[in-house]
Design an enzyme around this catalytic site. Sequence first.
Site, PDB file in Angstrom:
ATOM      1  CG  ASP A 193      -1.542   1.238   1.586  1.00  0.00           C
ATOM      2  OD1 ASP A 193      -2.253   1.738   0.692  1.00  0.00           O
ATOM      3  OD2 ASP A 193      -1.394   1.762   2.715  1.00  0.00           O
ATOM      4  CG  ASP A 226      -1.532   7.714   0.363  1.00  0.00           C
ATOM      5  OD1 ASP A 226      -0.675   8.606   0.302  1.00  0.00           O
ATOM      6  OD2 ASP A 226      -2.267   7.403  -0.593  1.00  0.00           O
ATOM      7  CD  GLU A 264      -3.948   9.710   3.771  1.00  0.00           C
ATOM      8  OE1 GLU A 264      -4.285  10.848   3.407  1.00  0.00           O
ATOM      9  OE2 GLU A 264      -4.253   8.688   3.122  1.00  0.00           O
ATOM     10  N   GLY A 319     -10.079   7.323  -0.988  1.00  0.00           N
ATOM     11  CA  GLY A 319     -10.210   8.030  -2.264  1.00  0.00           C
ATOM     12  C   GLY A 319     -10.527   9.502  -2.049  1.00  0.00           C
ATOM     13  N   GLY A 320      -9.713  10.367  -2.647  1.00  0.00           N
ATOM     14  CA  GLY A 320      -9.859  11.810  -2.432  1.00  0.00           C
ATOM     15  C   GLY A 320     -11.180  12.376  -2.932  1.00  0.00           C
ATOM     16  NE  ARG A 340     -10.291  10.596   2.596  1.00  0.00           N
ATOM     17  CZ  ARG A 340      -9.088  10.191   2.170  1.00  0.00           C
ATOM     18  NH1 ARG A 340      -8.135  11.074   1.963  1.00  0.00           N
ATOM     19  NH2 ARG A 340      -8.842   8.910   1.961  1.00  0.00           N
ATOM     20  CG  HIS A 398      -8.847  14.146  -6.831  1.00  0.00           C
ATOM     21  ND1 HIS A 398      -8.171  13.259  -7.629  1.00  0.00           N
ATOM     22  CD2 HIS A 398      -8.560  13.799  -5.548  1.00  0.00           C
ATOM     23  CE1 HIS A 398      -7.526  12.405  -6.855  1.00  0.00           C
ATOM     24  NE2 HIS A 398      -7.743  12.711  -5.597  1.00  0.00           N
ATOM     25  CE  LYS A 399      -8.143  16.033 -14.556  1.00  0.00           C
ATOM     26  NZ  LYS A 399      -9.314  16.405 -15.337  1.00  0.00           N
TER      27      LYS A 399
HETATM   28  C1  XBP Z   1      -5.104   6.288   0.852  1.00  0.00           C
HETATM   29  C2  XBP Z   1      -6.294   7.001   0.397  1.00  0.00           C
HETATM   30  C3  XBP Z   1      -6.144   8.082  -0.579  1.00  0.00           C
HETATM   31  C4  XBP Z   1      -5.400   9.285  -0.057  1.00  0.00           C
HETATM   32  C5  XBP Z   1      -5.628  10.478  -0.942  1.00  0.00           C
HETATM   33  O1  XBP Z   1      -4.753   5.353  -0.113  1.00  0.00           O
HETATM   34  O2  XBP Z   1      -7.374   6.678   0.801  1.00  0.00           O
HETATM   35  O3  XBP Z   1      -7.426   8.469  -0.956  1.00  0.00           O
HETATM   36  O4  XBP Z   1      -5.885   9.651   1.221  1.00  0.00           O
HETATM   37  O5  XBP Z   1      -5.224  10.214  -2.242  1.00  0.00           O
HETATM   38  P1  XBP Z   1      -3.810   4.046   0.209  1.00  0.00           P
HETATM   39  P2  XBP Z   1      -6.145  10.625  -3.492  1.00  0.00           P
HETATM   40  O6  XBP Z   1      -3.665   3.941   1.687  1.00  0.00           O
HETATM   41  O7  XBP Z   1      -4.582   2.919  -0.409  1.00  0.00           O
HETATM   42  O8  XBP Z   1      -2.492   4.292  -0.487  1.00  0.00           O
HETATM   43  O9  XBP Z   1      -6.600  12.035  -3.231  1.00  0.00           O
HETATM   44  O10 XBP Z   1      -5.244  10.520  -4.700  1.00  0.00           O
HETATM   45  O11 XBP Z   1      -7.285   9.654  -3.506  1.00  0.00           O
HETATM   46 MG    MG Z   2      -2.889   3.186   3.485  1.00  0.00          MG
END
Ligand code: XBP
Ligand code: MG
Length: 269
Positions: free
Chosen positions: A10, A12, A19, A53-54, A57, A86-87
Amino acid sequence: MSELKALIFDVDGTIAETERDGHRVAFNQTFAEAGLNWVWEVEQYGQLLEVPGGKERMQHYINQSALNIALPAEFETEWDWLVHLHKRKTHHYRQQIEQGLIPLRPGVLRLMQEARAAGIQLAIATTSSYDNATSLLKILLGSESLDWFTVIAAGDIVPNKKPAPDIYLYALDKLQLQPEQCLVFEDSAQGLQAAIAAGLTTVVTLNDYTHHHDFAQAALVVNHLGELEQPFEIQVCDQEVANQVTKTYFDLELAQQILRNAKNLNRLI
Ligand code: XBP
Ligand code: MG
């Protein structure tokens, strides 16, 4: 008997703690730039992380807060607008990580290097967008590092994000491996659920946002993967695995042991 053939990471929270000081800050910069008075505080963001997912979220935040949005005229739907936001957020996030303020978590690079030297494949399975994930990997592991991974499975490439198993099933398909040949590294309950639902054995590295999650189905829970000079602490694991841990850091030998132990347990069930 199938042996360990791949490590799936994974991103993040697992490769780096992105985060609180990365994604959260980038969301807030995006909101301010768009003239929105939304500010996601550190603690509140922990709750928002329950939605992976941003884009999803932000959608959840709007729904949950019952916000009345005046949709800017150039967007047909709220989702189109969220895609645009998001971009912008991805742009701000990249700037955050380019400042070099978000380090790799202990043991990640060491374990990846050990795997590469041993011919064990590496893969990524993340909810985060492809651009965010690859920016982070290039900055933290070096510009050539994308070539280390057989597959970088990210974001919208699958229909359902974690805790659905889709992203892990996609990674397994690209690796052309069976679940029992791979070991996953995750930091959250949603990530663990996704991996387990794909039949994968999972090691969890805790962080501030996830230490209270339910990790009962993890094969091993540690505070981090550890380094020679920075020992890891085992939080939860099977007694058989605990008896076999002789080192102070997570290495391929331990990865093999965990996978074998998981197979033995499965045989007993
Ligand atoms: C973590 C997430 C992501 C990030 C934000 O993903 O849930 O949504 O918080 O990234 P993981 P985006 O732990 O699976 O790596 O804004 O690109 O979604
Ligand atoms: Mg994670």
